[in-house]
Design an enzyme around this catalytic site. Structure first.
Site, PDB file in Angstrom:
ATOM      1  N   GLU A 172       0.832  -1.205   0.000  1.00  0.00           N
ATOM      2  CA  GLU A 172       0.000   0.000   0.000  1.00  0.00           C
ATOM      3  C   GLU A 172       0.866   1.256   0.000  1.00  0.00           C
ATOM      4  O   GLU A 172       0.488   2.282  -0.584  1.00  0.00           O
ATOM      5  CB  GLU A 172      -0.943  -0.002   1.204  1.00  0.00           C
ATOM      6  CG  GLU A 172      -2.057  -1.037   1.143  1.00  0.00           C
ATOM      7  CD  GLU A 172      -3.172  -0.665   0.159  1.00  0.00           C
ATOM      8  OE1 GLU A 172      -3.137   0.447  -0.390  1.00  0.00           O
ATOM      9  OE2 GLU A 172      -4.063  -1.508  -0.057  1.00  0.00           O
ATOM     10  N   ASN A 237      -7.754   3.319  -5.363  1.00  0.00           N
ATOM     11  CA  ASN A 237      -8.111   1.995  -5.873  1.00  0.00           C
ATOM     12  C   ASN A 237      -7.075   1.437  -6.837  1.00  0.00           C
ATOM     13  O   ASN A 237      -7.240   0.323  -7.347  1.00  0.00           O
ATOM     14  CB  ASN A 237      -9.475   2.059  -6.573  1.00  0.00           C
ATOM     15  CG  ASN A 237     -10.608   2.329  -5.598  1.00  0.00           C
ATOM     16  OD1 ASN A 237     -10.568   1.889  -4.457  1.00  0.00           O
ATOM     17  ND2 ASN A 237     -11.614   3.076  -6.041  1.00  0.00           N
ATOM     18  N   HIS A 240      -6.311  -2.314  -7.104  1.00  0.00           N
ATOM     19  CA  HIS A 240      -7.314  -3.037  -6.336  1.00  0.00           C
ATOM     20  C   HIS A 240      -8.362  -3.757  -7.168  1.00  0.00           C
ATOM     21  O   HIS A 240      -8.947  -4.734  -6.696  1.00  0.00           O
ATOM     22  CB  HIS A 240      -7.995  -2.092  -5.341  1.00  0.00           C
ATOM     23  CG  HIS A 240      -7.159  -1.806  -4.132  1.00  0.00           C
ATOM     24  ND1 HIS A 240      -5.937  -1.179  -4.213  1.00  0.00           N
ATOM     25  CD2 HIS A 240      -7.355  -2.077  -2.819  1.00  0.00           C
ATOM     26  CE1 HIS A 240      -5.423  -1.085  -2.991  1.00  0.00           C
ATOM     27  NE2 HIS A 240      -6.269  -1.622  -2.135  1.00  0.00           N
TER      28      HIS A 240
END
Length: 355
Positions: A172, A237, A240
């Site tokens: 992340e 996002n 993702h």
């Protein structure tokens, strides 16, 4: 409203200040079995913990379910929880997501505080107000936006983590570096270069603490502009759409850590960014090489493409039947609501397997 974040240098003092600032009749502490054993000792001597009612749930994302949520609701209720109670969530993203959802719905909402204990939850799950559970085989299918009152972040908890869980959160951080607005670093790509060159195997925890703080600041900057994800927050996002599909695929076989799936999703979506929005090939190759060397791969075959495509069609970010991606034209040059054909997605999966 964005939550209040505290980068703690003294967890005991931060707890005293936070708990003292929130009027409450009862204090509940949610942990999973792992954080109860490894992380609770760092705060259990705090005076307020002597009166806390403990709720302990099974660990890992496989228990981020309606059944576990019902267990938390039941214990809150049977222990006399009211609308004026306070819930502390001590754990990784599974605990903060599920605990936040439990707090948001019990008695139509009680106050909660997140104390993230994993790198992933520090830089991602505890910031931004998303709560929820997995449902019907899909990641985070049911939940609400509801920020915690406060997030207390102490990197001392990172000493309790194994290397795979450090890597999971680091994915992340890589994503945040890729989407960071140009004004947040002296030059484009500097944050990404720092992360790609940081020695995770022999981590300097003081430097890692600064990198964590920088990563959180990037996410908070984006969330503050778009709390309910109508526009620019979709930048978060990146990685993702493909990542959640790969994670769902793995869930029914050999479950993987969420950050690994995000890292693999970055491979896929940086490839799409190169082919569709002009992302620099050399930056994509550099990042992909780092991910492959540190995260390995997922053993999908071409026979799995249809299943993975089906998972992507169920993604919450989709609109009007189209699969939506967040792509990049360059570091910090964000293109939200990008679509891809089934053929392009299959080519993306080819690159993931062979690239």
């Amino acid at each position: 409203m964005p939550n209040k974040g505290i980068i703690a240098t003294n967890i005991q003092q931060s707890l005293t200040d936070t708990i003292g600032s929130i009027p409450h009749d009862k204090l509940f502490l949610l942990t999973d079995e792992t954080t109860h054993r490894l992380c609770l000792p760092l705060i259990q001597q705090h005076p307020s913990m002597q009166h806390a009612i403990h709720i302990v749930i099974p660990p890992t994302d496989t228990h981020k379910t309606l059944a576990t949520l019902a267990t938390v609701w039941t214990q809150l209720s049977s222990s006399g929880g009211t609308r004026h109670s306070l819930l502390l969530n001590l754990g990784g993203g599974m605990v903060t997501d599920l605990g936040g959802f439990a707090a948001s719905t019990f008695k139509r909402g009680i106050t909660y505080v997140n104390i993230p204990t994993t790198l992933l939850s520090m830089v991602d799950a505890s910031v931004g107000g998303k709560t929820g559970i997995n449902f019907n085989g899909l990641k985070n299918e049911v939940g609400v936006f509801n920020p915690p009152h406060t997030v207390i972040i102490d990197t001392a908890f990172l000493h309790t983590l194994d290397h795979p869980n450090i890597l999971s959160g680091y994915a992340e951080m890589l994503k945040h570096a890729l989407i960071a607005p140009s004004h947040t670093a002296p030059q484009r790509g500097e944050r990404l270069a720092q992360l790609l060159n940081f020695n995770l195997h022999h981590a300097d925890h003081r430097q890692l603490s600064q990198l964590v703080s920088d990563s959180i600041a990037i996410k908070e900057h984006i969330v503050a502009q778009d709390p309910l994800e109508h526009g620019i927050r979709k930048a978060l996002n990146l990685g993702h759409t493909a990542g959640h599909a790969l994670e769902s695929w793995a869930l029914s076989r050999t479950p993987c850590l969420h950050g690994y799936a995000v890292a693999w999703g970055l491979i896929c979506e940086l490839y799409l960014s190169c082919t569709k929005t002009g992302f620099p090939t050399h930056t994509m190759r550099q990042t992909v090489r780092y991910i492959q060397q540190n995260y390995g791969t997922l053993p999908i075959t071409c026979h799995d493409y249809q299943e993975l495509y089906a998972y992507m069609t169920h993604d919450k970010k989709n609109t009007a039947g189209s699969i939506n991606f967040t792509l990049l034209g360059n570091i910090g040059d964000i293109h939200i609501n990008q679509t891809a054909t089934q053929e392009e997605i299959y080519q993306m999966l080819d690159f993931f397997r062979e690239g």
